[in-house]
Design a protein around this motif. Structure first.
Motif, short mmCIF file in Angstrom:
data_model
loop_
_atom_site.label_atom_id
_atom_site.label_comp_id
_atom_site.label_asym_id
_atom_site.label_seq_id
_atom_site.Cartn_x
_atom_site.Cartn_y
_atom_site.Cartn_z
N GLY A 290 11.67 55.80 -7.46
CA GLY A 290 12.43 56.17 -8.66
C GLY A 290 12.79 57.64 -8.66
N LEU B 125 16.55 59.23 -8.42
CA LEU B 125 17.03 60.17 -9.43
C LEU B 125 17.54 61.46 -8.79
N LEU C 234 6.64 52.73 -6.23
CA LEU C 234 7.76 52.59 -7.16
C LEU C 234 8.10 53.93 -7.81
N LEU C 235 7.10 54.70 -8.14
CA LEU C 235 7.33 56.02 -8.74
C LEU C 235 8.07 56.93 -7.76
#
Length: 50
Positions: free
Chosen positions: A31, A35, A27-28
């Motif tokens: 993300g 971004l 998930l990191l």
């Protein structure tokens, strides 16, 4: 010292102990990539409009 404690905790939790950190890392990574993609696409669209 800290990594051995972490691996011991993950081992005692079974498959959930290995799945949860991998899910957090996934998930990191998603993300961060979203971004970066947003920043680059917004920069290009602003240059195209001006």
């Amino acid at each position: 010292m800290m990594t051995t404690d972490c691996f011991a905790l993950m081992g005692s939790m079974g498959w959930m102990g290995w799945l949860m950190p991998l899910a957090v890392l996934l998930l990191l990574g998603l993300g961060i990539s979203a971004l970066v993609k947003y920043l680059f696409t917004s920069r290009h669209t602003q240059e195209d409009h001006s």
